[in-house]
Design an enzyme around this catalytic site. Structure first.
Site, short mmCIF file in Angstrom:
data_model
loop_
_atom_site.label_atom_id
_atom_site.label_comp_id
_atom_site.label_asym_id
_atom_site.label_seq_id
_atom_site.Cartn_x
_atom_site.Cartn_y
_atom_site.Cartn_z
N LYS A 124 -7.83 4.41 -4.96
CA LYS A 124 -9.20 4.07 -4.55
C LYS A 124 -10.25 4.82 -5.36
O LYS A 124 -11.34 4.30 -5.59
CB LYS A 124 -9.39 4.33 -3.05
CG LYS A 124 -8.63 3.32 -2.20
CD LYS A 124 -9.17 3.27 -0.79
CE LYS A 124 -8.51 2.12 -0.04
NZ LYS A 124 -8.95 2.01 1.34
N LYS A 207 -1.17 -4.76 -3.37
CA LYS A 207 -1.18 -4.94 -1.92
C LYS A 207 -2.34 -5.85 -1.48
O LYS A 207 -3.43 -5.75 -2.04
CB LYS A 207 -1.36 -3.56 -1.27
CG LYS A 207 -1.32 -3.55 0.24
CD LYS A 207 -1.55 -2.14 0.79
CE LYS A 207 -3.00 -1.79 0.98
NZ LYS A 207 -3.67 -2.52 2.06
N LYS A 210 -8.15 -5.79 2.74
CA LYS A 210 -9.42 -6.39 3.18
C LYS A 210 -10.55 -6.01 2.25
O LYS A 210 -11.56 -6.71 2.19
CB LYS A 210 -9.71 -6.06 4.64
CG LYS A 210 -9.87 -4.59 4.97
CD LYS A 210 -10.26 -4.46 6.45
CE LYS A 210 -9.24 -3.68 7.24
NZ LYS A 210 -9.11 -2.28 6.83
P1 ATP Z 1 -8.78 -1.19 2.86
O1 ATP Z 1 -8.63 -2.09 1.67
O2 ATP Z 1 -10.20 -0.96 3.28
O3 ATP Z 1 -7.99 0.09 2.73
P2 ATP Z 1 -6.61 -2.34 4.34
O4 ATP Z 1 -6.43 -3.83 4.39
O5 ATP Z 1 -5.71 -1.54 3.46
O6 ATP Z 1 -8.13 -2.03 4.06
P3 ATP Z 1 -6.44 -0.35 6.43
O7 ATP Z 1 -7.50 -0.26 7.47
O8 ATP Z 1 -6.48 0.63 5.31
O9 ATP Z 1 -6.46 -1.85 5.85
O10 ATP Z 1 -5.02 -0.28 7.11
C1 ATP Z 1 -4.80 -0.68 8.46
C2 ATP Z 1 -3.33 -0.90 8.73
O11 ATP Z 1 -2.89 -2.11 8.08
C3 ATP Z 1 -2.41 0.21 8.20
O12 ATP Z 1 -1.36 0.41 9.14
C4 ATP Z 1 -1.87 -0.36 6.93
O13 ATP Z 1 -0.61 0.20 6.58
C5 ATP Z 1 -1.74 -1.82 7.30
N1 ATP Z 1 -1.81 -2.65 6.10
C6 ATP Z 1 -2.88 -2.77 5.26
N2 ATP Z 1 -2.61 -3.62 4.28
C7 ATP Z 1 -1.33 -4.07 4.50
C8 ATP Z 1 -0.48 -4.97 3.82
N3 ATP Z 1 -0.90 -5.59 2.73
N4 ATP Z 1 0.75 -5.22 4.33
C9 ATP Z 1 1.18 -4.58 5.45
N5 ATP Z 1 0.42 -3.71 6.14
C10 ATP Z 1 -0.82 -3.45 5.67
MG MG Z 2 -6.00 0.56 3.33
#
Ligand code: ATP
Ligand code: MG
Length: 344
Positions: A124, A207, A210
């Site tokens: 990040k 990955k 969002k």
């Molecule tokens: P950001 O990009 O802002 O980090 P994010 O989509 O990674 O957002 P987080 O809020 O960081 O979401 O993570 C929330 C939960 O969702 C965590 O338990 C994380 O491991 C899970 N998670 C996030 N992305 C994935 C993915 N691509 N596959 C499976 N689990 C995920």
């Molecule tokens: Mg994340």
């Protein structure tokens, strides 16, 4: 070290997890996290699920109205996916000050070297680490506090959070060791299901997130049936048909990703899915995946839209949840301060 401090050898089985309101919920968040949260709610755990708004501002400062909307939308996503405020504590992190207070103590426990090894920090912060926020660097210490301020024993997360969970364990162990106590539990990560790491639809090595600038990289829980079908139709694949055995997915990250998503949505093993779809070309498999995704996700997006019409109801749920969360966190923080030697 401190004398007369009572230790807590037995910990109540308690689950904590959280998601950042840093954008709309994705299929990755649903399969890797929320679906697991819902399952745990009906097992023998106390369940606490947080909207981690303090984490959401570590990478981007949002317009205040945008952050508020994202926080409410994430809460709506939790409830629409099956989290029940009567069974689980649902709240937003900023309203329970004990998280940030314990994080300060943990900033003094964690070592710079530990933090510098975190892959999320490296990903990040990118090349320009000097311009990243101090909050982004300290993120994992706040996450450890989120978990340990409840003495949580288990944390359901996606694969990408495994390293942060290991750091949480290291912080608990070092705190207990430094102060000669058995106060914080050594929390277990719970990384379960067929889709613990959902990948971008455009790049099988990245990955699904969002915060990815490309909307085509992800399926949002708010996407309608047409958007879901279109994104799956355009998802990157290779020219070969699907294999009948898991070994056949080796070196085919995009194929593996779509099969994992199918298995996660269908609550099946990857082996079972491949037994059914092995030999099919993507032109046949993709419409099957779209139909399944729409069937599973459209009731959630409909309910989210309905709940978003009732922001007062959402705020009331969060406010009640914060009170319940604080009732658990406050005595644990107080005890931590006692152990550390803060005079009260
Ligand atoms: P950001 O990009 O802002 O980090 P994010 O989509 O990674 O957002 P987080 O809020 O960081 O979401 O993570 C929330 C939960 O969702 C965590 O338990 C994380 O491991 C899970 N998670 C996030 N992305 C994935 C993915 N691509 N596959 C499976 N689990 C995920
Ligand atoms: Mg994340």
């Amino acid at each position: 070290m401190s004398e007369g401090v009572q230790t807590s050898p037995a910990f109540t089985p308690r689950i904590f997890s959280g998601i950042q309101p840093s954008g709309g919920l994705t299929l990755g968040n649903y399969l890797g996290a929320i679906k697991r949260f819902v399952e745990k709610q009906d097992e023998d755990y106390e369940t606490i699920y947080c909207i981690v708004d303090l984490h959401a501002i570590t990478a981007t400062l949002f317009e205040p109205d945008v952050l508020r909307r994202q926080t409410r939308e994430l809460t709506a996503g939790y409830i629409a996916s099956g989290l029940d405020p009567a069974k689980s504590i649902l709240f937003n992190q900023s309203q329970v000050a004990e998280h940030a207070q314990l994080a300060w103590i943990f900033n003094c426990i964690a070592r710079m070297g530990w933090m510098q090894r975190m892959t999320q920090w490296k990903d990040k912060a990118g090349k320009n680490t000097q311009n990243a926020s101090l909050g982004l660097f300290a993120y994992p210490a706040l996450m450890a506090a989120d978990i340990l301020v409840y003495h949580a024993t288990h944390v359901p997360v996606g694969e990408d959070q495994k390293q942060h969970l290991e750091l949480t364990r290291d912080i608990a162990i070092k705190f207990n060791h430094d102060y000669g106590v058995d106060f914080f539990p050594v929390t277990e990560p719970v990384i379960e299901g067929a889709a613990t790491r959902v990948m971008s639809l455009r790049d099988g090595s990245k990955k699904m997130s969002k915060s990815d600038p490309s909307d085509a990289s992800r399926i949002n829980l708010t996407d309608d049936a047409d958007a879901i079908a279109q994104k799956i139709r355009k998802a990157k694949t290779d020219p070969d048909a699907l294999p009948s055995e898991v070994e056949g997915l080796e070196g085919r990250p995009e194929a593996r990703n779509l099969v994992n998503i199918y298995a996660g949505l269908a609550d099946q093993s990857v082996e079972a899915v491949l037994r059914d779809v092995g030999g099919k070309p993507f032109s046949e498999f993709k419409p099957m995946l779209s139909d399944l995704a729409v069937a599973k996700l459209s009731p959630i997006s409909t309910e989210m839209a309905r709940l978003m019409q009732e922001p007062d109801e959402i705020d009331a749920i969060l406010s009640k949840g914060s009170d319940r969360a604080r009732a658990i966190a406050a005595p644990i923080l107080k005890k931590t301060y006692d152990i550390v030697g803060m005079v009260s």
